[in-house]
Design a protein around this motif. Structure first.
Motif, mmCIF file in Angstrom:
data_model
loop_
_atom_site.group_PDB
_atom_site.id
_atom_site.type_symbol
_atom_site.label_atom_id
_atom_site.label_comp_id
_atom_site.label_asym_id
_atom_site.label_seq_id
_atom_site.Cartn_x
_atom_site.Cartn_y
_atom_site.Cartn_z
ATOM 1 N N SER A 10 0.821 -1.205 0.000
ATOM 2 C CA SER A 10 0.000 0.000 0.000
ATOM 3 C C SER A 10 0.859 1.260 0.000
ATOM 4 O O SER A 10 0.594 2.211 -0.748
ATOM 5 C CB SER A 10 -0.934 0.002 1.217
ATOM 6 N N GLY A 11 1.906 1.257 0.837
ATOM 7 C CA GLY A 11 2.771 2.430 0.885
ATOM 8 C C GLY A 11 3.481 2.687 -0.425
ATOM 9 O O GLY A 11 3.539 3.833 -0.905
ATOM 10 N N LEU A 12 4.022 1.627 -1.040
ATOM 11 C CA LEU A 12 4.739 1.797 -2.302
ATOM 12 C C LEU A 12 3.799 2.218 -3.432
ATOM 13 O O LEU A 12 4.174 3.035 -4.287
ATOM 14 C CB LEU A 12 5.453 0.497 -2.669
ATOM 15 N N VAL A 13 2.599 1.664 -3.444
ATOM 16 C CA VAL A 13 1.644 2.019 -4.490
ATOM 17 C C VAL A 13 1.235 3.485 -4.370
ATOM 18 O O VAL A 13 1.151 4.206 -5.384
ATOM 19 C CB VAL A 13 0.413 1.094 -4.421
ATOM 20 N N VAL A 14 0.982 3.953 -3.158
ATOM 21 C CA VAL A 14 0.599 5.356 -2.964
ATOM 22 C C VAL A 14 1.740 6.285 -3.372
ATOM 23 O O VAL A 14 1.524 7.303 -4.064
ATOM 24 C CB VAL A 14 0.190 5.595 -1.500
ATOM 25 N N ILE A 15 2.957 5.959 -2.962
ATOM 26 C CA ILE A 15 4.111 6.786 -3.349
ATOM 27 C C ILE A 15 4.284 6.805 -4.863
ATOM 28 O O ILE A 15 4.522 7.863 -5.470
ATOM 29 C CB ILE A 15 5.387 6.267 -2.669
ATOM 30 N N ALA A 16 4.156 5.627 -5.492
ATOM 31 C CA ALA A 16 4.299 5.554 -6.951
ATOM 32 C C ALA A 16 3.221 6.366 -7.648
ATOM 33 O O ALA A 16 3.487 7.042 -8.660
ATOM 34 C CB ALA A 16 4.243 4.100 -7.404
ATOM 35 N N LEU A 17 1.996 6.335 -7.132
ATOM 36 C CA LEU A 17 0.916 7.086 -7.752
ATOM 37 C C LEU A 17 1.158 8.589 -7.648
ATOM 38 O O LEU A 17 0.937 9.338 -8.616
ATOM 39 C CB LEU A 17 -0.416 6.728 -7.099
ATOM 40 N N VAL A 18 1.627 9.039 -6.498
ATOM 41 C CA VAL A 18 1.909 10.472 -6.323
ATOM 42 C C VAL A 18 3.011 10.920 -7.282
ATOM 43 O O VAL A 18 2.897 11.965 -7.947
ATOM 44 C CB VAL A 18 2.293 10.760 -4.866
ATOM 45 N N VAL A 19 4.077 10.133 -7.376
ATOM 46 C CA VAL A 19 5.172 10.483 -8.288
ATOM 47 C C VAL A 19 4.699 10.425 -9.737
ATOM 48 O O VAL A 19 5.070 11.261 -10.573
ATOM 49 C CB VAL A 19 6.372 9.548 -8.058
ATOM 50 N N GLN A 20 3.852 9.435 -10.032
ATOM 51 C CA GLN A 20 3.346 9.283 -11.396
ATOM 52 C C GLN A 20 2.533 10.503 -11.836
ATOM 53 O O GLN A 20 2.709 11.022 -12.946
ATOM 54 C CB GLN A 20 2.465 8.025 -11.465
ATOM 55 N N VAL A 21 1.670 10.967 -10.951
ATOM 56 C CA VAL A 21 0.767 12.058 -11.306
ATOM 57 C C VAL A 21 1.468 13.409 -11.269
ATOM 58 O O VAL A 21 1.255 14.263 -12.148
ATOM 59 C CB VAL A 21 -0.462 12.046 -10.371
ATOM 60 N N THR A 22 2.303 13.625 -10.261
ATOM 61 C CA THR A 22 2.881 14.956 -10.065
ATOM 62 C C THR A 22 4.179 15.187 -10.824
ATOM 63 O O THR A 22 4.542 16.342 -11.090
ATOM 64 C CB THR A 22 3.138 15.193 -8.570
ATOM 65 N N LEU A 24 6.020 12.387 -13.320
ATOM 66 C CA LEU A 24 6.191 11.713 -14.609
ATOM 67 C C LEU A 24 5.170 12.165 -15.645
ATOM 68 O O LEU A 24 5.505 12.305 -16.828
ATOM 69 C CB LEU A 24 6.111 10.194 -14.409
ATOM 70 N N ALA A 25 3.940 12.386 -15.215
ATOM 71 C CA ALA A 25 2.902 12.800 -16.166
ATOM 72 C C ALA A 25 3.109 14.224 -16.666
ATOM 73 O O ALA A 25 2.528 14.608 -17.691
ATOM 74 C CB ALA A 25 1.527 12.671 -15.519
ATOM 75 N N ARG A 26 3.932 15.004 -15.980
ATOM 76 C CA ARG A 26 4.162 16.398 -16.367
ATOM 77 C C ARG A 26 5.443 16.589 -17.184
ATOM 78 O O ARG A 26 5.803 17.719 -17.503
ATOM 79 C CB ARG A 26 4.228 17.271 -15.117
ATOM 80 N N LEU A 27 6.129 15.502 -17.488
ATOM 81 C CA LEU A 27 7.361 15.611 -18.273
ATOM 82 C C LEU A 27 7.078 15.851 -19.747
ATOM 83 O O LEU A 27 7.954 16.325 -20.474
ATOM 84 C CB LEU A 27 8.197 14.342 -18.108
ATOM 85 N N HIS A 28 5.890 15.489 -20.203
ATOM 86 C CA HIS A 28 5.485 15.682 -21.614
ATOM 87 C C HIS A 28 6.487 15.023 -22.571
ATOM 88 O O HIS A 28 6.946 15.623 -23.543
ATOM 89 C CB HIS A 28 5.348 17.171 -21.943
ATOM 90 N N LEU A 29 6.822 13.774 -22.255
ATOM 91 C CA LEU A 29 7.710 13.008 -23.132
ATOM 92 C C LEU A 29 6.947 12.542 -24.371
ATOM 93 O O LEU A 29 5.727 12.355 -24.328
ATOM 94 C CB LEU A 29 8.270 11.798 -22.385
ATOM 95 N N PRO A 30 7.644 12.353 -25.474
ATOM 96 C CA PRO A 30 6.961 11.856 -26.679
ATOM 97 C C PRO A 30 6.465 10.429 -26.484
ATOM 98 O O PRO A 30 7.151 9.590 -25.899
ATOM 99 C CB PRO A 30 8.053 11.922 -27.762
#
Length: 235
Positions: A10-22, A24-30
């Motif tokens: 649960s802890g790792l999934v929550v941390i991964a989701l926060v990093v993913q949304v805030t 990785l998703a904002r890098l605007h990679l092709p």
């Protein structure tokens, strides 16, 4: 699932989701976006197995489906990660230890390809044709490349954390042979207690020991040694 698995997952999934949304998703990679949630599921499943992997994948995917700014049908990513978690768990070594770096990297590549294709396939069933406009081939290639580049920095760490929370003696460095303690294991202790007697005194004069006054009833014959063997077997 054990309570320690639930807490860590649960802890790792929550941390991964926060990093993913805030982040990785904002890098605007092709092309695609690096999928940290997928890497967490892969790392945990390689230690916990297919049953826990399916449960972790479903929970992680459902959390990602509900987290804003989700723009797809609820349950779509939960299904994808549940299937991927189950399939990855089937590649878990029987000893519980991954001896080569090649296996996790190969599993990451396969998981990235399968998850992208499965996500696009489920999307086509529910009327989401975004992957068709972007280009499915480009999504598969970029998703695999990004996940493979991110995997060496995440998957080994996740697997190490998962092993530390496991109380499974088979997952140790020495495997079953080290369960007897002292680095010798059960079988060396049996050999040390019985080998000298069975191969020495019994081998030289079996008749004399069986009929002598110090045989089965004496403390120095077979009776005294057998007590030691029984004590080891009870371990």
């Amino acid at each position: 699932m054990r309570i320690n698995r639930i807490l860590l997952s649960s802890g790792l999934v929550v941390i991964a989701l926060v990093v993913q949304v805030t982040v990785l998703a904002r890098l605007h990679l092709p092309g695609a976006v690096p999928d940290l949630m997928l890497l967490v599921v892969v790392g945990l499943t390689l230690v916990y197995g297919h049953t826990s992997g399916a449960l972790i994948g479903f929970g992680a995917g459902l959390l990602a489906d509900l987290a804003p700014p989700a723009d797809h049908a609820t349950g779509r990513y939960a299904l994808v990660l549940c299937v991927v978690g189950y399939l990855v768990g089937l590649t878990k070594p029987e000893t519980g230890r991954v001896r080569s770096v090649a296996l996790p990297m190969f599993v990451v590549v396969a998981a990235a390809v399968v998850s992208t294709l499965l996500y696009a396939g489920v999307g086509s069933l529910v009327g989401d044709t975004a992957a068709r406009h972007v280009g499915l081939t480009g999504l598969v290639v970029t998703a695999t490349l990004y996940d493979l580049l991110l995997a060496p920095f995440t998957v080994p760490l996740i697997m190490a954390l998962a092993r530390r929370t496991e109380n499974d003696p088979l997952a140790g460095e020495g495997g079953p042979a080290t369960m007897g303690g002292g680095g010798e294991g059960v079988y060396p202790r049996l050999g040390g207690r019985t080998g000298g007697f069975l191969g020495g005194r019994s081998g030289r004069r079996p008749g004399a020991r069986a009929s002598g006054g110090r045989g089965l009833g004496g403390g120095r014959g077979l009776g005294g040694r057998v007590k030691g063997v029984k004590g080891v077997k009870r371990l």
